[in-house]
Design a protein around this motif. Sequence first.
Motif, PDB file in Angstrom:
ATOM      1  N   TRP A  26     -31.776 114.118  91.985  1.00  0.00           N
ATOM      2  CA  TRP A  26     -30.821 115.200  91.759  1.00  0.00           C
ATOM      3  C   TRP A  26     -31.284 115.971  90.530  1.00  0.00           C
ATOM      4  O   TRP A  26     -31.666 115.370  89.517  1.00  0.00           O
ATOM      5  CB  TRP A  26     -29.410 114.664  91.478  1.00  0.00           C
ATOM      6  N   TRP A  49     -31.953 111.349 101.735  1.00  0.00           N
ATOM      7  CA  TRP A  49     -30.929 112.125 101.027  1.00  0.00           C
ATOM      8  C   TRP A  49     -29.522 111.645 101.379  1.00  0.00           C
ATOM      9  O   TRP A  49     -28.673 111.468 100.519  1.00  0.00           O
ATOM     10  CB  TRP A  49     -31.093 113.603 101.359  1.00  0.00           C
ATOM     11  N   GLU A  50     -29.270 111.411 102.660  1.00  0.00           N
ATOM     12  CA  GLU A  50     -27.928 111.002 103.101  1.00  0.00           C
ATOM     13  C   GLU A  50     -27.553 109.623 102.562  1.00  0.00           C
ATOM     14  O   GLU A  50     -26.453 109.408 102.063  1.00  0.00           O
ATOM     15  CB  GLU A  50     -27.859 110.993 104.643  1.00  0.00           C
ATOM     16  N   HIS A 101     -26.374 109.238  98.682  1.00  0.00           N
ATOM     17  CA  HIS A 101     -25.228 109.934  98.099  1.00  0.00           C
ATOM     18  C   HIS A 101     -24.277 109.012  97.352  1.00  0.00           C
ATOM     19  O   HIS A 101     -23.836 109.336  96.246  1.00  0.00           O
ATOM     20  CB  HIS A 101     -24.464 110.698  99.189  1.00  0.00           C
ATOM     21  N   GLU A 112     -25.623 121.028  95.201  1.00  0.00           N
ATOM     22  CA  GLU A 112     -26.447 120.545  96.310  1.00  0.00           C
ATOM     23  C   GLU A 112     -26.811 121.694  97.247  1.00  0.00           C
ATOM     24  O   GLU A 112     -25.945 122.266  97.906  1.00  0.00           O
ATOM     25  CB  GLU A 112     -25.695 119.464  97.089  1.00  0.00           C
TER      26      GLU A 112
END
Length: 219
Positions: free
Chosen positions: A5, A151-152, A155, A182
Amino acid sequence: MPIKWVLHWQPNAGHTVNSQILAEVSQCVESINGVKEGKWKATLSFYRPVMKEQANPAEFPRDFLGISLPEQPNKYYFVLRGQRLVVEADSTIQTIMEKLQSYKTRVALNFEGFQYQLGDFQLRVGKVVSIQSESLRGIVMEMEYKPISSWEKSHKIMGEFFDIWQEALSKRPLPGHFVHMEPNFGEFGLSGQYTLQHTAVQYATIMLQMIATAQSVRN
């Protein structure tokens, strides 16, 4: 590649960024047992076309960003916002562009600071400075989690770590906070498996946000 991030510092209304905030943020990382590992640096350039006579403006992208990242110093990343494109090229493309003189650098920024290790997390905290003047334009933080590249799937753990970080930072009377914006990676044709192209798009996104923040402060 590990998930990452890219966050930027959002000053409170009526405040601007300064070196004291950057020092406090760095001290906060060390206070939660972050181990300083060394320096890091990324470079971002904002390009505009040099219009020749009889040129049709519609044939050229109106502007785009070029980004150099420390993980791959021999690569250069272009983000064309209007066309929703992100392109990886060899770093020598910068020399070719200078010789062709079809695009000119309007703004060039360095993102530079220190990186820290916290278990499976790596944090990079840095200042955003203009290459021309060294004036402080902003503060950024990279938050990387090494075990996951989806990425998923990342989270939940990234969100939890970000909450811990925000709580630690809230104990210091700082006029602002870090923001995670995002991007819609799908718009750029990027999949859920993380790559440096994802990082380039994130930097392009926070660059635009910092410009908008600076303009709102002036107004």
